[in-house]
Design a protein around this motif. Structure first.
Motif, PDB file in Angstrom:
ATOM      1  N   ARG A 295       9.781   2.714  -9.819  1.00  0.00           N
ATOM      2  CA  ARG A 295       8.760   2.771  -8.798  1.00  0.00           C
ATOM      3  C   ARG A 295       8.809   4.242  -8.470  1.00  0.00           C
ATOM      4  O   ARG A 295       9.421   5.537  -8.481  1.00  0.00           O
TER       5      ARG A 295
ATOM      6  N   THR B 210      14.738   5.283  -7.924  1.00  0.00           N
ATOM      7  CA  THR B 210      13.923   4.750  -7.815  1.00  0.00           C
ATOM      8  C   THR B 210      12.683   5.115  -9.434  1.00  0.00           C
ATOM      9  O   THR B 210      11.747   4.438  -9.727  1.00  0.00           O
TER      10      THR B 210
ATOM     11  N   GLU C 148      11.161  -4.363  -1.304  1.00  0.00           N
ATOM     12  CA  GLU C 148      11.300  -2.607  -2.169  1.00  0.00           C
ATOM     13  C   GLU C 148      12.141  -1.255  -0.844  1.00  0.00           C
ATOM     14  O   GLU C 148      13.019  -1.768  -0.388  1.00  0.00           O
TER      15      GLU C 148
END
Length: 954
Positions: A469, A464, A421
């Protein structure tokens, strides 16, 4: 504060009583974010605001009737004195002169919304609906920005739209904008402030007030009042207050106090109106004076002087004397706020026990010590750990503003591929964000920093967003002229982060200018303290010592709130233009760069050498450098400096770490060419501790009760119990119990403990064993006594010089004593062994005839003259040499070349050990190096020296 109202002047005339009533204003100042005007501002991450005051007006009548109404103010919440605009987004003043300070918001709306919600959730849970009265100006730039941020938080608050009991949306958080300065600027003056009545009258009627009365119909009698000064009968609540007004201005000092006086008067008028009563002008004058005195007291705590506009609050009009008094208070505040408040803030923090490394004062309780020790050993039961990712980068922009439009993804979003991540924290440090001109050195322009904040945010969020995300939000930023530090975090991490603070430290021009220095931001991520520092140290090839001083100045001088320093953290990361150079010539450095010989370059790196020498960044670590020097390039190219100055390439841009919780993953540079530096970045894994406070409290309580019962049970059986060792047992049978500060097992009744160890049965010490306990040997420690076959042992370990000799043991070690025991030792070829008598048997003392000592000369020879012995050794015996009763002989010696003195003992160097056979002819005679006797100036031997007679006897 309380004033007494005579019975004749009481507004409650329908209640007959000959005793006076009382009017009280009670204010409670919160200690959660206590401090002074310019040192404690805004709101913290737990929802506590600066100068938060809860004020309550109470009217009590001797008949037992009691009225109460509460209001709030604070640097963000409500009733009285010290409410800063609920911009929970943390702001600070920049400037010195009054009305000239610039307000600087240091955190983004997303980063502070959580704290804002916590604050108002607490108010709504404790007091009901909340109505905010914002008194800030709509014309002043700083206050306009704060108002806009405040209104944004209100719109996003969950309390803004809450479903009511019948399914209808009920607003539990209302806001009224009232520009106090604009409304009171006209000819009416401060009297125009009363216009706020029409804006809040409806809410005041709905909020009502608290009303209590005694339970039965009979009123308190005069005897009741005389007996204990108050009504002894219980009262019951007739009416409750359903909501509160929270008032704030920029400082929550002067404007807030005047508005709260009006709100309190409105509540009293509502109460009296419900009873069809009216108060006289004298009562309202006393009411206003009470609020003015209360405002002065609170203002002195926060600002150092009484409140402004208190003359109008007291008398209902502004006089010339009141204006002069306000001017005097403003001048006094200027001095106190800028020169005395720092000391006052430290005093407040010290009294509250909030300074770093300060231990709270507790009454001594040995149970608490035991519980604290147990909790330390059982940390795993209430805490867990997790690993987060941290990305940090540093870039010297060389004052170039066009880079804000460049693609920064190669630097901010590198293909590291280590984490599954994205990093949880992104910290970006800039140097020379503006050109360091003489005009810029003494001031800070935030415009350029804000442009870079937006550029960084768009870059890291673009990736992102593409990966579906969560986005990053700005946590906090700071700037010192050209140095800036910007910290972004994931939106999901905001709930774990608190106590975010920033600080700066100047080092340019001996701390007067900000062209060099550092910017630092710290935070508590769960229960782990993290500190990020970006620095720009002194320039110049040979100024490494000045750079070392800059580091020490920043490390020791940069302070956060509560006197917290950089080293008071679990994980510390320094990033920036450290300006340390490579100590090689330009030609050699460039030749090594072409050869890609980074190790030779790093071996001559100034920062590396200074860290090894301990002159800078002690206990810090740096990952291995695998990239070329980052300074100095020609702008727009990959070619090092070709100007007339021809600066030597160097690794000026560095990232260092400190703390066992940090593990570095990457350390690299990015190909951005619009500056003469290259940006550097590093990635870290940081171990975060999460403490379950509820579980810790439960365990602490359980341990405390268990320990308390253990001590209580032991105290019943023992009169003088040592509570320090209660509950401890011996680790094994036969061992003494645990010791404490007052009880030590090795001291019995004040006497040292005596060893009970002895030799095995029918065994004696083996004298054939080498005297050096570390020497390898096969000899046993003990041998059987009595000369039986089992006691025979090998003579391989017996020194040849001792075989066939007579060993004399003197148990009392007194010179001239005849209590000695003799026994033969092995002779060459003889395997028989006559052991000495065991300790349990009497010692045989043969009659040994000794040669009488020679007479003592009347005048001893001079012993201070040195004689040169063999091989240039100079021996000297001093008349001051003292020989103890243990038959030691001390000889001082110094070489003819002036070497240091040496001390020899005849006990350590017997004649046999020095090469002379132990024969009767030389037994009892001294032998120094080379076995040569020492003579005095008269040519006499050692027999003539009285102090050495015991040696002769031996």
């Amino acid at each position: 504060m309380t004033i007494t109202i005579a019975a004749a002047a009481s507004p409650l005339r329908s209640l007959k009583s000959n005793f006076p009533s009382s009017l009280t204003v009670l204010s409670r100042l919160s200690c959660r974010r206590a401090g002074t005007r310019f040192n404690s501002r805004g709101i913290d991450d737990d929802g506590y605001v600066a100068n938060f005051v809860e004020s309550e007006a109470v009217l009590w009548h001797p008949s037992g009737l009691c009225f109460s109404h509460g209001t709030w103010a604070s640097d963000l919440p409500a009733p009285r004195q010290a409410l800063l605009t609920p911009t929970s987004s943390q702001f600070k003043y920049v400037g010195l002169l009054p009305n000239q300070q610039k307000i600087q918001i240091t955190r983004s709306p997303e980063a502070t919304q959580s704290a804002f919600n916590k604050h108002f959730d607490h108010l709504e849970l404790a007091y009901g609906a909340v109505h905010n009265l914002n008194l800030m100006s709509a014309a002043k730039p700083g206050e306009v920005e704060l108002t806009a941020r405040y209104q944004q938080h209100v719109r996003r608050s969950p309390l803004n739209q809450t479903a009511g009991s019948v399914g209808v949306a009920e607003n539990r958080l209302l806001t009224t904008q009232f520009d106090f300065h604009a409304e009171t600027k006209g000819p009416g003056g401060y009297e125009a402030a009363s216009m706020i009545r029409r804006l809040i009258q409806d809410r005041a009627d709905r909020f009502a007030y608290l009303l209590c009365d005694i339970t039965n119909k009979s009123r308190a009698t005069d005897i009741d009042i005389r007996s204990n000064g108050s009504c002894r009968q219980e009262s019951t609540v007739i009416l409750q207050q359903e909501g509160v007004f929270r008032t704030n201005c920029l400082d929550c000092l002067d404007r807030t106090n005047l508005i709260q006086t009006i709100i309190s008067q409105m509540a009293l008028e509502l109460f009296l109106g419900h009873r069809s009563e009216r108060a006289a002008a004298d009562f309202w004058m006393q009411h206003a004076s009470l609020w003015a005195d209360n405002g002065d007291a609170l203002s002195k705590i926060y600002a150092g002087t009484g409140a402004l506009k208190s003359s109008f609050t007291r008398h209902g009009k502004m006089s010339i004397a009141g204006a002069i008094a306000d001017a005097r208070k403003s001048a006094t505040r200027l001095y106190i706020n800028n020169f005395a408040d720092k000391g006052r803030q430290n005093t407040i923090d010290m009294l509250l026990g909030r300074l770093v490394e300060q231990r709270p004062v507790h009454l001594y309780d040995p149970i608490n010590d035991y519980v604290a020790s147990e909790l330390q050993d059982r940390t795993h039961e209430f805490s867990t750990s997790e690993t987060i990712g941290i990305w940090v980068g540093t870039f010297n922009l060389n004052g170039k503003g066009n880079g804000v439009r460049e693609d920064l993804s190669a630097w901010l979003c590198p293909p590291v591929g280590v984490w599954k991540e994205e990093p949880d924290i992104v910290a970006v440090g800039f140097q020379e964000i503006v050109e360091l001109s003489p005009q810029q050195v003494m001031s800070t322009d935030p415009v350029r920093r804000q442009e870079w904040e937006e550029a960084v945010r768009l870059t890291i969020n673009s990736k992102t967003k593409y990966a579906s995300r969560e986005e990053y939000v700005l946590l906090r930023s700071g700037q010192l002229v050209g140095a800036a530090l910007i910290v972004f975090v994931k939106s999901s991490a905001l709930k774990k982060i608190k106590n975010v603070e920033g600080s700066v430290k100047k080092t340019g021009m001996s701390g007067m200018a900000g062209n060099k220095g550092a910017v630092a931001i710290r935070m508590d991520y769960a229960n782990t303290r993290i500190c990020l520092v970006t620095a720009h140290l002194a320039a110049g090839f040979a100024n490494y010592e000045e750079r070392n001083r800059d580091y020490r100045t920043i490390s020791h001088g940069l302070r956060f709130q509560r006197n917290r320093s950089i080293d008071d953290h679990d994980a510390i990361i320094w990033l920036g233009d450290m300006n340390y150079r490579i100590g090689l010539g330009d030609d050699k450095a460039r030749r090594l760069i072409k050869m890609n010989d980074l190790e030779s370059l790093y071996a001559n790196d100034q920062l590396n050498l200074q860290m090894i020498a301990g002159q800078a960044f002690p206990y810090y670590s740096e990952a291995r450098i695998t990239f070329l020097p980052t300074y100095k390039y020609n702008n727009g190219t990959d070619e090092y400096d070709t100007s007339e100055k021809a600066r030597i390439p160097a690794w000026c841009d560095r990232i260092l770490r400190k703390g066992s919780k940090l593990k570095q993953i990457d350390y690299a540079t990015a190909p951005l060419r619009f500056s003469d530096h290259r940006p550097v970045y590093a990635t870290f894994e940081c171990t975060i501790s999460n403490v379950d406070e509820r579980r810790k409290e439960e365990l602490s309580r359980t341990l405390y009760e268990k320990r308390k019962q253990s001590i209580a049970g032991s105290s019943a059986a023992m009169e003088h119990i040592d509570e320090d060792v209660v509950g401890y047992r011996s680790v094994a049978a036969g061992l003494p119990p645990a010791s404490s500060n007052r009880r030590k097992w090795w001291l019995d009744n004040g006497l040292p403990v005596r060893s009970q160890a002895g030799p095995p049965t029918n065994m004696v010490l083996n004298l054939a064993r080498p005297s050096n306990p570390f020497a390898p040997t096969n000899e046993p420690d003990w041998v059987k006594a009595g000369g039986s076959p089992e006691a025979r042992t090998s003579t391989s370990q017996v020194p040849p010089t001792l075989r066939g000799t007579q060993v004399t043991i003197s148990p009392n070690a007194r010179p001239g004593s005849s209590s000695t025991a003799s026994f033969p030792v092995f002779s060459n070829g003889d395997s028989r062994y006559q052991a000495p008598p065991s300790p349990s048997s009497p010692l045989s003392v043969p009659d040994v005839k000794r040669k009488p000592a020679p007479p003592v000369p009347k005048k001893p020879a001079l012993l201070s003259t040195s004689h040169v012995g063999p091989k240039g050794f100079r021996s000297r015996v001093s008349a001051d040499t003292h020989l103890h009763a243990s038959n030691d002989r001390i000889i001082e010696g110094s070489s003819s070349k002036g070497g240091p003195n040496a001390i020899f003992s005849s006990r350590l160097f017997p004649p046999s050990a020095l090469g002379a056979p132990a024969t009767p002819s030389n037994r009892g005679k001294s032998s120094a190096v080379g076995s040569q006797n020492i003579l005095d100036e008269a040519g006499e031997g050692l027999e003539a020296i009285p102090s050495l007679q015991p040696v002769r006897q031996r």
